[in-house]
Design a protein around this motif. Structure first.
Motif, PDB file in Angstrom:
ATOM      1  N   LYS A   5      37.817  15.365 -21.151  1.00  0.00           N
ATOM      2  CA  LYS A   5      37.363  16.056 -19.953  1.00  0.00           C
ATOM      3  C   LYS A   5      35.876  15.823 -19.806  1.00  0.00           C
ATOM      4  O   LYS A   5      35.141  15.724 -20.770  1.00  0.00           O
ATOM      5  CB  LYS A   5      37.635  17.563 -20.067  1.00  0.00           C
ATOM      6  CG  LYS A   5      39.087  17.950 -20.211  1.00  0.00           C
ATOM      7  CD  LYS A   5      39.810  17.845 -18.896  1.00  0.00           C
ATOM      8  CE  LYS A   5      41.236  18.342 -19.020  1.00  0.00           C
ATOM      9  NZ  LYS A   5      42.015  18.077 -17.822  1.00  0.00           N
ATOM     10  N   MET A   6      35.425  15.772 -18.516  1.00  0.00           N
ATOM     11  CA  MET A   6      34.023  15.585 -18.264  1.00  0.00           C
ATOM     12  C   MET A   6      33.260  16.851 -18.640  1.00  0.00           C
ATOM     13  O   MET A   6      33.757  17.959 -18.417  1.00  0.00           O
ATOM     14  CB  MET A   6      33.831  15.292 -16.778  1.00  0.00           C
ATOM     15  CG  MET A   6      32.480  14.744 -16.431  1.00  0.00           C
ATOM     16  SD  MET A   6      32.396  14.176 -14.734  1.00  0.00           S
ATOM     17  CE  MET A   6      32.229  15.705 -13.862  1.00  0.00           C
ATOM     18  N   LEU A   7      32.074  16.694 -19.185  1.00  0.00           N
ATOM     19  CA  LEU A   7      31.252  17.842 -19.520  1.00  0.00           C
ATOM     20  C   LEU A   7      30.562  18.373 -18.264  1.00  0.00           C
ATOM     21  O   LEU A   7      30.062  17.598 -17.443  1.00  0.00           O
ATOM     22  CB  LEU A   7      30.202  17.461 -20.561  1.00  0.00           C
ATOM     23  CG  LEU A   7      30.726  17.190 -21.970  1.00  0.00           C
ATOM     24  CD1 LEU A   7      29.599  16.755 -22.872  1.00  0.00           C
ATOM     25  CD2 LEU A   7      31.413  18.423 -22.536  1.00  0.00           C
ATOM     26  N   ALA A   8      30.546  19.678 -18.135  1.00  0.00           N
ATOM     27  CA  ALA A   8      29.867  20.297 -16.993  1.00  0.00           C
ATOM     28  C   ALA A   8      28.366  20.138 -17.159  1.00  0.00           C
ATOM     29  O   ALA A   8      27.828  20.328 -18.261  1.00  0.00           O
ATOM     30  CB  ALA A   8      30.230  21.781 -16.914  1.00  0.00           C
ATOM     31  N   PRO A   9      27.671  19.804 -16.069  1.00  0.00           N
ATOM     32  CA  PRO A   9      26.217  19.740 -16.163  1.00  0.00           C
ATOM     33  C   PRO A   9      25.649  21.104 -16.517  1.00  0.00           C
ATOM     34  O   PRO A   9      26.033  22.118 -15.928  1.00  0.00           O
ATOM     35  CB  PRO A   9      25.788  19.327 -14.748  1.00  0.00           C
ATOM     36  CG  PRO A   9      26.984  18.692 -14.140  1.00  0.00           C
ATOM     37  CD  PRO A   9      28.159  19.403 -14.747  1.00  0.00           C
ATOM     38  N   ASN A  10      24.767  21.117 -17.496  1.00  0.00           N
ATOM     39  CA  ASN A  10      24.100  22.365 -17.848  1.00  0.00           C
ATOM     40  C   ASN A  10      22.781  22.421 -17.089  1.00  0.00           C
ATOM     41  O   ASN A  10      22.188  21.387 -16.760  1.00  0.00           O
ATOM     42  CB  ASN A  10      23.856  22.414 -19.360  1.00  0.00           C
ATOM     43  CG  ASN A  10      23.537  23.810 -19.842  1.00  0.00           C
ATOM     44  OD1 ASN A  10      23.647  24.779 -19.098  1.00  0.00           O
ATOM     45  ND2 ASN A  10      23.128  23.920 -21.097  1.00  0.00           N
ATOM     46  N   LEU A  23      23.529  27.737 -17.676  1.00  0.00           N
ATOM     47  CA  LEU A  23      24.963  27.819 -17.400  1.00  0.00           C
ATOM     48  C   LEU A  23      25.764  27.894 -18.691  1.00  0.00           C
ATOM     49  O   LEU A  23      26.783  28.582 -18.765  1.00  0.00           O
ATOM     50  CB  LEU A  23      25.420  26.620 -16.578  1.00  0.00           C
ATOM     51  CG  LEU A  23      24.962  26.589 -15.125  1.00  0.00           C
ATOM     52  CD1 LEU A  23      25.464  25.306 -14.461  1.00  0.00           C
ATOM     53  CD2 LEU A  23      25.462  27.807 -14.363  1.00  0.00           C
ATOM     54  N   TRP A  27      29.493  29.841 -20.143  1.00  0.00           N
ATOM     55  CA  TRP A  27      30.758  29.302 -20.608  1.00  0.00           C
ATOM     56  C   TRP A  27      30.943  29.415 -22.116  1.00  0.00           C
ATOM     57  O   TRP A  27      32.071  29.385 -22.585  1.00  0.00           O
ATOM     58  CB  TRP A  27      30.994  27.872 -20.084  1.00  0.00           C
ATOM     59  CG  TRP A  27      30.119  26.766 -20.603  1.00  0.00           C
ATOM     60  CD1 TRP A  27      29.955  26.361 -21.892  1.00  0.00           C
ATOM     61  CD2 TRP A  27      29.324  25.883 -19.814  1.00  0.00           C
ATOM     62  NE1 TRP A  27      29.111  25.291 -21.937  1.00  0.00           N
ATOM     63  CE2 TRP A  27      28.704  24.968 -20.686  1.00  0.00           C
ATOM     64  CE3 TRP A  27      29.088  25.761 -18.437  1.00  0.00           C
ATOM     65  CZ2 TRP A  27      27.855  23.949 -20.240  1.00  0.00           C
ATOM     66  CZ3 TRP A  27      28.242  24.752 -17.984  1.00  0.00           C
ATOM     67  CH2 TRP A  27      27.631  23.856 -18.888  1.00  0.00           C
ATOM     68  N   ARG A  28      29.876  29.551 -22.872  1.00  0.00           N
ATOM     69  CA  ARG A  28      30.038  29.719 -24.323  1.00  0.00           C
ATOM     70  C   ARG A  28      30.698  31.058 -24.659  1.00  0.00           C
ATOM     71  O   ARG A  28      31.350  31.197 -25.688  1.00  0.00           O
ATOM     72  CB  ARG A  28      28.696  29.609 -25.030  1.00  0.00           C
ATOM     73  CG  ARG A  28      28.237  28.188 -25.199  1.00  0.00           C
ATOM     74  CD  ARG A  28      27.129  28.048 -26.218  1.00  0.00           C
ATOM     75  NE  ARG A  28      26.534  26.714 -26.086  1.00  0.00           N
ATOM     76  CZ  ARG A  28      25.258  26.484 -25.843  1.00  0.00           C
ATOM     77  NH1 ARG A  28      24.398  27.481 -25.723  1.00  0.00           N
ATOM     78  NH2 ARG A  28      24.812  25.247 -25.728  1.00  0.00           N
ATOM     79  N   PRO A  31      35.638  31.292 -20.780  1.00  0.00           N
ATOM     80  CA  PRO A  31      35.862  30.279 -19.736  1.00  0.00           C
ATOM     81  C   PRO A  31      35.295  30.757 -18.403  1.00  0.00           C
ATOM     82  O   PRO A  31      35.328  31.950 -18.089  1.00  0.00           O
ATOM     83  CB  PRO A  31      37.388  30.167 -19.673  1.00  0.00           C
ATOM     84  CG  PRO A  31      37.855  30.619 -21.017  1.00  0.00           C
ATOM     85  CD  PRO A  31      36.882  31.681 -21.449  1.00  0.00           C
ATOM     86  N   LEU A  32      34.779  29.800 -17.655  1.00  0.00           N
ATOM     87  CA  LEU A  32      34.000  30.128 -16.473  1.00  0.00           C
ATOM     88  C   LEU A  32      34.598  29.511 -15.223  1.00  0.00           C
ATOM     89  O   LEU A  32      34.971  28.339 -15.217  1.00  0.00           O
ATOM     90  CB  LEU A  32      32.575  29.588 -16.664  1.00  0.00           C
ATOM     91  CG  LEU A  32      31.611  29.642 -15.495  1.00  0.00           C
ATOM     92  CD1 LEU A  32      31.301  31.080 -15.109  1.00  0.00           C
ATOM     93  CD2 LEU A  32      30.317  28.892 -15.850  1.00  0.00           C
ATOM     94  N   ALA A  33      34.695  30.316 -14.177  1.00  0.00           N
ATOM     95  CA  ALA A  33      34.980  29.798 -12.835  1.00  0.00           C
ATOM     96  C   ALA A  33      33.652  29.844 -12.088  1.00  0.00           C
ATOM     97  O   ALA A  33      33.167  30.922 -11.756  1.00  0.00           O
ATOM     98  CB  ALA A  33      36.045  30.634 -12.138  1.00  0.00           C
ATOM     99  N   LEU A  34      33.054  28.682 -11.894  1.00  0.00           N
ATOM    100  CA  LEU A  34      31.760  28.574 -11.202  1.00  0.00           C
ATOM    101  C   LEU A  34      32.068  28.260  -9.743  1.00  0.00           C
ATOM    102  O   LEU A  34      32.554  27.185  -9.417  1.00  0.00           O
ATOM    103  CB  LEU A  34      30.935  27.467 -11.847  1.00  0.00           C
ATOM    104  CG  LEU A  34      29.491  27.316 -11.399  1.00  0.00           C
ATOM    105  CD1 LEU A  34      28.678  28.572 -11.733  1.00  0.00           C
ATOM    106  CD2 LEU A  34      28.863  26.084 -12.048  1.00  0.00           C
TER     107      LEU A  34
ATOM    108  N   ILE B  96      35.532  25.797 -16.102  1.00  0.00           N
ATOM    109  CA  ILE B  96      34.865  25.218 -17.268  1.00  0.00           C
ATOM    110  C   ILE B  96      35.275  25.976 -18.520  1.00  0.00           C
ATOM    111  O   ILE B  96      35.245  27.218 -18.542  1.00  0.00           O
ATOM    112  CB  ILE B  96      33.330  25.309 -17.077  1.00  0.00           C
ATOM    113  CG1 ILE B  96      32.913  24.578 -15.781  1.00  0.00           C
ATOM    114  CG2 ILE B  96      32.594  24.720 -18.278  1.00  0.00           C
ATOM    115  CD1 ILE B  96      31.490  24.850 -15.340  1.00  0.00           C
ATOM    116  N   GLY B 100      32.267  23.748 -22.531  1.00  0.00           N
ATOM    117  CA  GLY B 100      31.538  23.148 -21.417  1.00  0.00           C
ATOM    118  C   GLY B 100      32.272  22.004 -20.747  1.00  0.00           C
ATOM    119  O   GLY B 100      31.665  21.231 -20.004  1.00  0.00           O
TER     120      GLY B 100
END
Lengths: 41, 129
Positions: A5-10, A23, A27-28, A31-34, B96, B100
């Motif tokens: 999976k692609m890493l989300a830009p921080n 960010l 997510w740490r 899980p995050l819904a941005l 996400i 991450g």
């Protein structure tokens, strides 16, 4: 097999209360819904 | 989304919103619409650009389907406020995981196109298998 999976830009972001976070702090913890809005109002 | 907050909480998912206004505008928006989620203020659209979200064309904002959806929302009591920020900016959602990794990306195809709560929950559930 787990697909890559692609890493989300921080990024450091500015919150509505004026504080700054990264960010990854979100997510740490969970899980995050941005969700990007069109605009306020 | 506000109505589905408990469903998201039960699934262990946090929601963070990103908006185009200043922190003060974000706070006013939060107060006016009783938004139960944290809001990131991105007046310069830096985060929108970083996540690849584009501006709309006319049909993505004003097709009959979108106008009908807007009328439906108004009937349910969701009245439009005064738009703040770039009204052509298209929305999107990124699910996400805790490492991450982007589990699901949703780039809205028009102004009324939003990823459902069920789809958000499903993206997280799928990653656990």
């Amino acid at each position: 097999m787990r697909s890559e999976k692609m890493l989300a830009p921080n990024a450091e972001v500015l919150m509505a209360d004026g504080s700054r976070k990264t960010l990854s702090e979100f997510w740490r913890s969970k899980p995050l819904a941005l969700i990007f809005l069109r605009h306020f109002g | 989304m506000r109505r589905d907050k408990s469903k998201l909480e039960q699934a262990g998912i946090q929601v963070v919103l990103v908006g185009l206004g200043t922190p003060a505008e974000a706070l006013e928006f939060s107060r006016q619409f009783s938004v139960p989620f944290p809001i990131i203020a991105d007046p310069g659209k830096d985060l929108y650009r970083t996540y690849g979200l584009k501006r709309a064309n006319f049909m993505q904002l004003a097709s009959p389907a979108i106008l009908l959806k807007g009328l439906k929302g108004m009937r349910e009591g969701y009245l439009p406020g005064r738009p703040q920020g770039d009204v052509l900016q298209m929305p999107g959602t990124f699910v996400i995981d805790r490492e991450g990794r982007i589990l699901h990306s949703h780039f809205a195809q028009n102004a009324a196109d939003h990823l459902s709560v069920d789809a958000i929950v499903a993206a997280i559930a799928k990653s656990a298998t």
